[in-house]
Motif scaffolding. Structure first.
Motif, PDB file in Angstrom:
ATOM      1  N   ARG A 112       0.833  -1.207   0.000  1.00  0.00           N
ATOM      2  CA  ARG A 112       0.000   0.000   0.000  1.00  0.00           C
ATOM      3  C   ARG A 112       0.870   1.260   0.000  1.00  0.00           C
ATOM      4  O   ARG A 112       0.555   2.246  -0.676  1.00  0.00           O
ATOM      5  CB  ARG A 112      -0.931  -0.006   1.208  1.00  0.00           C
ATOM      6  CG  ARG A 112      -2.020  -1.073   1.122  1.00  0.00           C
ATOM      7  CD  ARG A 112      -2.774  -1.189   2.442  1.00  0.00           C
ATOM      8  NE  ARG A 112      -3.490   0.038   2.766  1.00  0.00           N
ATOM      9  CZ  ARG A 112      -3.794   0.411   4.016  1.00  0.00           C
ATOM     10  NH1 ARG A 112      -3.407  -0.323   5.050  1.00  0.00           N
ATOM     11  NH2 ARG A 112      -4.474   1.518   4.223  1.00  0.00           N
ATOM     12  N   SER A 163      -6.895  -4.461   0.784  1.00  0.00           N
ATOM     13  CA  SER A 163      -7.404  -4.283   2.141  1.00  0.00           C
ATOM     14  C   SER A 163      -6.427  -4.878   3.149  1.00  0.00           C
ATOM     15  O   SER A 163      -5.945  -6.006   2.966  1.00  0.00           O
ATOM     16  CB  SER A 163      -8.771  -4.960   2.301  1.00  0.00           C
ATOM     17  OG  SER A 163      -9.720  -4.385   1.430  1.00  0.00           O
ATOM     18  N   ASP A 164      -6.165  -4.120   4.199  1.00  0.00           N
ATOM     19  CA  ASP A 164      -5.302  -4.585   5.285  1.00  0.00           C
ATOM     20  C   ASP A 164      -6.026  -4.329   6.605  1.00  0.00           C
ATOM     21  O   ASP A 164      -5.691  -3.406   7.350  1.00  0.00           O
ATOM     22  CB  ASP A 164      -3.964  -3.839   5.235  1.00  0.00           C
ATOM     23  CG  ASP A 164      -2.937  -4.408   6.220  1.00  0.00           C
ATOM     24  OD1 ASP A 164      -3.275  -5.367   6.937  1.00  0.00           O
ATOM     25  OD2 ASP A 164      -1.815  -3.870   6.279  1.00  0.00           O
ATOM     26  N   GLU A 192       0.828  -4.338   7.374  1.00  0.00           N
ATOM     27  CA  GLU A 192       1.902  -3.585   6.710  1.00  0.00           C
ATOM     28  C   GLU A 192       1.878  -2.092   7.046  1.00  0.00           C
ATOM     29  O   GLU A 192       2.671  -1.329   6.511  1.00  0.00           O
ATOM     30  CB  GLU A 192       1.800  -3.741   5.191  1.00  0.00           C
ATOM     31  CG  GLU A 192       2.285  -5.067   4.672  1.00  0.00           C
ATOM     32  CD  GLU A 192       2.496  -5.054   3.157  1.00  0.00           C
ATOM     33  OE1 GLU A 192       3.276  -5.881   2.676  1.00  0.00           O
ATOM     34  OE2 GLU A 192       1.886  -4.227   2.451  1.00  0.00           O
ATOM     35  N   PRO A 213      -4.326   0.101   9.556  1.00  0.00           N
ATOM     36  CA  PRO A 213      -5.432  -0.656   8.947  1.00  0.00           C
ATOM     37  C   PRO A 213      -6.195   0.212   7.944  1.00  0.00           C
ATOM     38  O   PRO A 213      -6.314   1.425   8.117  1.00  0.00           O
ATOM     39  CB  PRO A 213      -6.314  -1.019  10.149  1.00  0.00           C
ATOM     40  CG  PRO A 213      -5.411  -0.924  11.335  1.00  0.00           C
ATOM     41  CD  PRO A 213      -4.433   0.172  11.025  1.00  0.00           C
ATOM     42  N   THR A 246      -8.170   0.289   3.639  1.00  0.00           N
ATOM     43  CA  THR A 246      -8.320  -0.217   2.273  1.00  0.00           C
ATOM     44  C   THR A 246      -7.974   0.887   1.290  1.00  0.00           C
ATOM     45  O   THR A 246      -8.396   2.033   1.464  1.00  0.00           O
ATOM     46  CB  THR A 246      -9.751  -0.705   2.010  1.00  0.00           C
ATOM     47  OG1 THR A 246     -10.058  -1.775   2.903  1.00  0.00           O
ATOM     48  CG2 THR A 246      -9.918  -1.190   0.581  1.00  0.00           C
ATOM     49  N   MET A 250      -4.921  -8.558   2.823  1.00  0.00           N
ATOM     50  CA  MET A 250      -3.690  -8.931   3.498  1.00  0.00           C
ATOM     51  C   MET A 250      -4.007  -9.881   4.652  1.00  0.00           C
ATOM     52  O   MET A 250      -4.930  -9.644   5.433  1.00  0.00           O
ATOM     53  CB  MET A 250      -2.966  -7.697   4.030  1.00  0.00           C
ATOM     54  CG  MET A 250      -2.454  -6.777   2.943  1.00  0.00           C
ATOM     55  SD  MET A 250      -1.322  -7.636   1.829  1.00  0.00           S
ATOM     56  CE  MET A 250      -0.758  -6.266   0.808  1.00  0.00           C
ATOM     57  N   THR A 251      -3.250 -10.943   4.749  1.00  0.00           N
ATOM     58  CA  THR A 251      -3.414 -11.928   5.815  1.00  0.00           C
ATOM     59  C   THR A 251      -2.102 -12.036   6.591  1.00  0.00           C
ATOM     60  O   THR A 251      -1.027 -11.858   6.031  1.00  0.00           O
ATOM     61  CB  THR A 251      -3.777 -13.297   5.237  1.00  0.00           C
ATOM     62  OG1 THR A 251      -2.786 -13.673   4.262  1.00  0.00           O
ATOM     63  CG2 THR A 251      -5.137 -13.262   4.563  1.00  0.00           C
ATOM     64  N   GLU A 252      -2.210 -12.334   7.858  1.00  0.00           N
ATOM     65  CA  GLU A 252      -1.017 -12.334   8.713  1.00  0.00           C
ATOM     66  C   GLU A 252      -0.048 -13.445   8.352  1.00  0.00           C
ATOM     67  O   GLU A 252       1.164 -13.287   8.463  1.00  0.00           O
ATOM     68  CB  GLU A 252      -1.433 -12.451  10.180  1.00  0.00           C
ATOM     69  CG  GLU A 252      -0.275 -12.248  11.141  1.00  0.00           C
ATOM     70  CD  GLU A 252      -0.739 -12.087  12.577  1.00  0.00           C
ATOM     71  OE1 GLU A 252       0.129 -11.917  13.445  1.00  0.00           O
ATOM     72  OE2 GLU A 252      -1.958 -12.128  12.821  1.00  0.00           O
ATOM     73  N   GLY A 291      -1.036 -12.030   1.952  1.00  0.00           N
ATOM     74  CA  GLY A 291      -2.159 -11.567   1.137  1.00  0.00           C
ATOM     75  C   GLY A 291      -2.734 -12.651   0.247  1.00  0.00           C
ATOM     76  O   GLY A 291      -2.046 -13.599  -0.148  1.00  0.00           O
TER      77      GLY A 291
END
Length: 480
Positions: A301, A341-342, A347, A350, A352, A365-367, A392
């Motif tokens: 992002r 989207s986070d 990163e 929070p 989008t 994004m996924t951890e 992600g």
């Protein structure tokens, strides 16, 4: 088991290349040798066979040594995500994300992991060649150091100090390093060498003798500039430059502020018939480009915002109107979609962000980070190898036209008109057949090239170059 450490009188003096050359030279002498870097800072990482990540330089050094890259070769990897913060990877796995100001507080507990990895490597090989980070002359960082003299003292490893004469001031760098070091640290330095000399080395005889006389260190040689170093994968973003070439097929890569795994480009830069341009901040995208690559990023992002600040989004739209092609790799693939989207702020804050909208996909994004080597096939069924190293998940209508298949499942996406492509797969262009077919599929009409063989030949040439100009017998005799 014997070990030897190469430290530098400054950053980017060529330590990584020196260790690679020494690994290849030791291998040629019949030794089982392994590279080791206690702490590295780089967003150019390699995936290991044991499912972790290490600095790209250590992967190249492992290749020089003739062994598989392992997590223990680089037990602490720092991956910058901003000007003040970095992800901390320990023995191949993400530990935490921390600010630079807070990193010193966790270093003492990282020394155990460093020494643990070093002990395992030492037990399995005849020789371990260690690479320092930055310079031991940065004595303000000496407390809790795990990268240079802190490690050398803890593991009792002798040190060779390398200086870069190309930048000037090398006499002051070498003598000054000894002057600022703690005497117990300085006592670990057993010899020195001068790297990157251009011209007649005899012109530096007086300077060489002055360093030896002032420091008491053993002189190990003056190494002339090795021009073929550009044929080897680079790790430091400072080494990013246009690949040159006069080929008719023009590829441009956008240089993000947090560009990652940019060694994806090396095989393209060396392919006959290809001209590679690295588009830096403040530069416009050239109008004659055939293919634009959006590379990986450690801060997707953030680099998407950076891309827009440069006006590259406008340039990319114009490029597509002219009939050009775009390929996004990993973070660059995510940017090509409709949104990123986070929700957990992995990163950064929070939220989008709207993507470029060139692909009909959305990314969340996924951890959990995906770290794996893969065998893939392209849409025509041609096999190739690569690796994934990302967070992600991307889904959407354009995924129905995958870039590749991995284990029978679709991977990546292609736009309806076929001119915008995205994939999470790094390392794909190292495969000679895939690279040639991909370029020709875009109308490049290029011949074949053998990238892997070229890297091996360059490592052999580097080893021979060092053998001609350095006292390798004396260097290996210093190991203990």
């Amino acid at each position: 088991m014997p070990a030897l450490m190469v430290q530098g009188a400054g950053s980017n003096v060529g330590k990584s290349l020196l260790v690679a050359g020494l690994c290849r030279a030791a291998r040629a002498r019949g030794l089982s040798v392994a590279p080791f870097k206690p702490q590295n800072m780089s967003n150019n990482a390699a995936v290991t066979a044991d499912g972790g990540e290490i600095g790209r330089a250590q992967a190249l050094q492992a290749l020089a040594a003739g062994i598989e890259p392992q997590n223990d070769m680089n037990p602490v990897l720092l991956k910058p995500e901003s000007e003040t913060g970095a992800q901390v990877v320990v023995q191949g796995k993400r530990l935490t994300t921390t600010r630079a100001a807070d990193y010193a507080a966790i270093k003492p507990r990282l020394m155990g992991a460093v020494l643990d990895s070093f002990a395992r490597l030492s037990a399995g090989h005849d020789l371990v060649i260690v690479e320092g980070a930055g310079s031991p002359a940065e004595v303000n960082l000496r407390r809790n150091d795990i990268a240079n003299m802190g490690f050398a003292r803890a593991a009792d490893v002798p040190v060779i100090l390398a200086g870069d004469i190309d930048r000037g001031g090398v006499i002051a760098q070498m003598i000054g390093t000894q002057a600022v070091l703690d005497p117990a640290d300085a006592a670990l330095i057993k010899g020195f060498l001068i790297n990157k000399f251009r011209g007649d080395p005899r012109l530096f005889d007086d300077g060489y003798q002055m360093i030896a006389a002032r420091t008491g260190w053993q002189g190990l040689g003056v190494l002339p500039w090795f021009a073929d170093a550009v044929k080897l994968p680079a790790e430091d973003a400072l080494d990013l430059r246009s690949g040159g070439g006069t080929g008719g097929f023009h590829i441009a890569c956008l240089v993000f502020s947090r560009i990652a795994n940019f060694d994806d480009l090396d095989p393209l830069a060396q392919h006959p018939g290809v001209r590679l341009s690295m588009v830096q901040a403040g530069q416009a995208l050239p109008g004659d480009v055939d293919l634009v690559i959006l590379p990986g990023s450690k801060s997707t992002r953030g680099d998407l915002a950076f891309l827009r600040e440069q006006g590259w989004d406008v340039d990319l739209r114009a490029h597509l109107r002219r009939g050009g092609h775009i390929l996004g790799i990993c973070g660059g693939y995510q940017m090509l979609g409709r949104s990123i989207s986070d929700p957990q702020g992995i990163e950064g804050p929070p939220g989008t962000d709207d993507g470029l909208g060139f692909l009909d996909i959305q990314t969340i994004m996924t951890e959990q980070k995906k770290l794996t080597r893969v065998s893939a096939t392209d849409p025509a069924g041609r096999p190739f190898a690569g690796y994934e190293i990302h967070i992600g998940r991307s889904e959407g209508a354009d995924c129905a036209r995958p870039f590749a298949h991995v284990a029978g499942a679709p991977e990546g996406a292609i736009s309806a008109d076929g001119r915008v492509m995205g994939s999470y797969l790094h390392g794909m262009f190292a495969d000679d057949a895939f690279r040639t077919a991909f370029l020709n599929g875009l109308g490049a009409q290029v011949g074949t090239a053998r990238y892997g063989q070229g890297v091996e030949a360059t490592l052999d040439a580097l080893s021979a170059h060092m053998a001609r100009h350095l006292d390798l017998d004396a260097i290996f005799a210093l190991a203990r």
